[in-house]
Design an enzyme around this catalytic site. Structure first.
Site, PDB file in Angstrom:
ATOM      1  CG  ASP A   1      -1.832   1.170   1.274  1.00  0.00           C
ATOM      2  OD1 ASP A   1      -2.416   1.484   0.227  1.00  0.00           O
ATOM      3  OD2 ASP A   1      -1.968   1.791   2.348  1.00  0.00           O
TER       4      ASP A   1
ATOM      5  CB  THR B   1      -1.060   6.182   2.558  1.00  0.00           C
ATOM      6  OG1 THR B   1      -1.421   6.874   1.363  1.00  0.00           O
ATOM      7  CG2 THR B   1      -1.024   7.152   3.723  1.00  0.00           C
TER       8      THR B   1
ATOM      9  CG  ASP C   1      -1.021   2.372   7.347  1.00  0.00           C
ATOM     10  OD1 ASP C   1      -1.754   2.238   6.341  1.00  0.00           O
ATOM     11  OD2 ASP C   1      -0.493   3.456   7.657  1.00  0.00           O
TER      12      ASP C   1
END
Length: 785
Positions: free
Chosen positions: A299, A301, A536
């Site tokens: 991912d 970010t 996250d």
């Protein structure tokens, strides 16, 4: 007994009353093994049971000096118990840092406390990404959507309104709210979740499956082979005690006594080494899993970037003035009671205007890619992805947004409409107000880390919910190869085969929804890839859960940490190469150690068969086989199991071990037996001298095998083999040791035969194993072509 009233939560007195009554969230301890259970599990093992039985038999036969092999029961048990206790302490302490917290409302104030501090009727607050720690009933909801996929397997978010039930273990997909605890402690699902999160266990893995397969076969082979040898020896030797002595010697050699210990020890030391680097492995096999990963999905970010978002600038569109754009942004930021990182960056630079009254609002969702708020007498304002919020005729504004996204800037769009949204459907006509340009810093060590993974043969896939051009630009800055164009996931094929084909040729994907992330993981797995997923946020949970190796950041959402197998508690992405190195060390070293132990079992089984056929006295005493095993397997195996080893991991652990061990053991056993029979028939040679010759020969073969499985050779590895040879030579020279092991030095002609046999056997072992390796590599190349 007082009852709570309203959403301000319990008062201090009400909390104290419930604590005094015992109405607290007393979650049962996770079923980690107690000290007695650890002792039992490490002492009462199949290997120890076999060795213990042989120990009793050798005592019954009246040869206590041959019981030296029973020391492995003590060493296996002591080392196993000590390592597991150390691992339990380390992981329990580290798990506290990753444990979920409860955000409670008491006396009107929001406070974060330990989960065990929640009491009955507690009012708890929910924000996006939060995982519920107790069951309850919703009191207030602002666009609240719950994901219950961890409970039911149903991945669609469920809208929750006041009065609806929410379950612990589910997590907030969008929106916010408050709920009152109705079931706590062992009655709530959180108790089961805590058990799963903290359990310390030997998870299933290819290594353990291979080792267990070998053990099962040997357990089936040893009893009948030993029984047949005993019957044959009873008819050959003069005393039944000597027959039993020879049988015990054969059985001891067939038992891979240290293999299970060194396998577990390698796993445990790997997990503890990661723990020291603030990486919490949920399972012992986690270190093996990442080493086998060939595809790493990232991912953007919080993974490629630091996750620290800052507002770069605001670009007013059309007739909007900077002041009007700033006012709208301030109102949107103030309208969300639980702002995410993006809104927090906007709020930090934009104050809420006074005369903007919120009507209805819909929080941001990773699936929708937009949020909406209705302001009384001002219309409906949307904030989200430009390529979704722009109308078809907003060409000029779209070009500005695309140019900003291509530079790596994260771009959001504010639009206004007179009509409200319907469900997940936007109002038909929307006017662009302003572009919001956000900066997301690439991790300073990202380029080096991703270069390392490429060098190790790990393919990288970037799958993000952001604009595809923005994701591609950030990926380039991080050093990820983006030779193919970034792909907009809104155009992804639904057919799994077509999706898998696309993933094989494309690296960067933007505008990916949580469900698509999971589908992409499944598609890669369908092509035989071992997939790791890093993330996250709440939008990563589904993919983290279904990947072969889920990796979450410690600062990420509670839901992401709960489903991941590895949590980087200090958010250092640079820890991953260390995880890969630990996994490779575990896998490659266990394979080396397994080669030693299975070779020993192979030549022991063959010697048992040959002695049974020939009707000869067994070539070794139990204590002599203990000597051989200690110097050629046990001691060097311990050092090899813990040594650095970063070689690339290849599939087919069991096949490779058997392909090396069986022919090597067959050559060693055959040549040793032939030498033994030749020497035994020479003039003036006693049985003790023949056994000494066989012991020296088999130890020599063991050292040859040790050197072969230690490749690539390093000075310390050659030194290890030399030290083992020196220790054996010392045993032969020191009279007391020589007498204990019943080593009777033969005359010079016998040593010539030993040397000839050693050279022939050493060359044969090397040639056979090399030939089989060459044939395997040739077949692999032919298959790949």
């Amino acid at each position: 007994m007082t009852e709570p009233d309203g959403t301000d939560g319990l008062s201090a007195a009400e909390v104290a009353e419930r604590v005094a009554d015992g109405r607290v969230n007393d979650v049962p301890d996770a079923p980690m093994r107690t000290i007695p259970e650890i002792v039992k599990a490490n002492v009462l093992t199949p290997v120890n049971a076999i060795i213990g039985t042989l120990f009793v038999l050798i005592l019954v036969a009246g040869f206590p000096a041959d019981a030296l092999f029973a020391g492995v029961i003590v060493s296996n048990s002591v080392i196993g118990i000590g390592q597991e206790l150390q691992a339990r302490r380390t992981l329990s302490a580290l798990a506290v840092l990753s444990a979920p917290k409860a955000r409670v409302v008491r006396d009107g104030e929001v406070t974060e406390i330990e989960v065990s501090g929640v009491v009955a009727d507690e009012v708890l607050e929910m924000h996006p990404g939060d995982q519920l720690v107790v069951d309850g009933e919703v009191i207030t909801a602002a666009g609240l959507e719950m994901d219950e996929s961890l409970l039911t397997g149903e991945s669609d978010a469920i809208e929750k309104k006041p009065g609806d039930e929410v379950l612990s273990g589910s997590f907030v997909a969008a929106g916010s709210g408050r709920y009152r605890a109705t079931r706590i402690g062992a009655d709530a699902y959180a108790a089961k979740l805590a058990d799963e999160a903290r359990r310390f266990e030997l998870a299933d893995s290819e290594l353990r499956r291979g080792v267990n397969t070998i053990l099962r076969w040997l357990i089936l082979i040893i009893p009948p082979a030993a029984a047949l040898l005993l019957l044959r020896q009873l008819g050959t030797v003069d005393r039944w005690q000597e027959a039993l002595q020879g049988t015990v010697a054969a059985a001891v050699a067939m038992v891979p006594d240290g293999l299970v210990l060194l396998t577990s020890l390698s796993f445990i030391t790997g997990v503890v080494a990661l723990a020291r680097r603030k990486a919490l492995a949920k399972e012992l096999a986690s270190v093996e899993l990442l080493a086998r990963v060939d595809t790493l999905c990232l991912d953007k970010t919080g993974t490629i970037t630091t996750g620290e978002i800052s507002l770069a600038s605001v670009v007013p569109l059309r007739d909007t003035t900077p002041a009007q754009a700033a006012e709208a942004l301030g109102a949107l930021g103030a309208a969300d009671p639980a702002p995410n990182a993006t809104l927090a960056a906007i709020i930090a630079t934009h104050d809420a205007p006074r005369e903007w009254t919120v009507g209805e609002s819909l929080p941001f969702s990773s699936a929708r890619k937009w949020a909406a708020t209705e302001f009384v007498d001002r219309g409906v304002f949307y904030l989200g992805a430009p390529d979704i919020l722009f109308d078809a005729d907003d060409d000029a504004e779209r070009a500005i947004a695309d140019q900003a996204a291509a530079s790596g800037t994260r771009v959001l769009l504010v639009t206004r409409a007179d009509g409200a949204w319907q469900g997940d459907q936007l109002a038909e006509k929307r006017d662009p107000i302003a572009l919001v340009l956000l900066e997301d810093t690439v991790r300073p060590d990202a380029t080096e880390i991703f270069a390392f993974f490429r060098e190790q043969g790990v393919e990288l896939k970037v799958i993000s919910g952001d604009n595809a051009a923005t994701v591609a630009a950030v990926a380039r800055r991080a050093g990820i190869d983006t030779t193919s164009d970034a792909y907009d996931a809104r155009q992804l094929p639904e057919d799994p085969e077509q999706l898998a084909d696309l993933l094989e040729s494309t690296t960067v994907f933007g505008r990916v929804t949580p469900h698509q992330k999971r589908s992409m993981v499944h598609a890669l797995q369908s092509r035989g890839h071992t997939v790791a997923m890093t993330g996250d946020g709440v939008n990563d949970v589904l993919a983290l859960k279904d990947s072969d190796m889920g990796i979450a950041m410690g600062s990420g959402s509670a839901a992401a940490r709960a489903v991941a197998q590895l949590v980087l508690l200090d958010n250092r992405f640079a820890t991953l190469p260390r995880v890969l190195a630990e996994g490779r060390r575990v896998i490659n070293n266990i394979e080396r150690v397994a080669n030693l132990f299975i070779t020993k079992a192979a030549y022991a089984v063959l010697l048992t068969a040959l002695v049974g056929i020939a009707g000869s006295p067994f070539p070794f005493l139990p204590r002599q086989l203990t000597l051989i095993g200690t110097f050629s397997i046990g001691v060097p195996g311990f050092f090899l199991a813990l040594a650095p080893n970063h070689s690339l991991v290849r599939p087919g652990f069991l096949e490779r071990v058997l392909r090396f061990s069986l022919p090597a053991g067959a050559v060693a056993g055959t040549v040793t037996f032939v030498l033994y029979e030749v020497v035994r028939r020479m003039d003036d040679v006693s049985l003790a001298e023949a056994r000494t010759s066989a012991t020296a020969t088999l130890l020599l073969f063991g050292l040859v095998i040790l050197v072969l499985i230690s490749r690539p050779l390093r000075p310390w590895k050659l030194g290890l083999a030399g030290a083992m040879a020196a220790l054996y030579s010392l045993t032969m020279v020191v009279p007391s040791l020589r007498d204990y092991f019943e080593l009777d030095l033969p005359h010079g002609a016998v040593w010539v035969v030993v040397m000839v046999a050693g050279v022939i056997g050493g060359i044969a072992i090397t040639a056979v194993t090399q030939l089989l390796d060459h044939n395997r590599d040739h077949r692999s190349e032919a298959t790949s072509r």
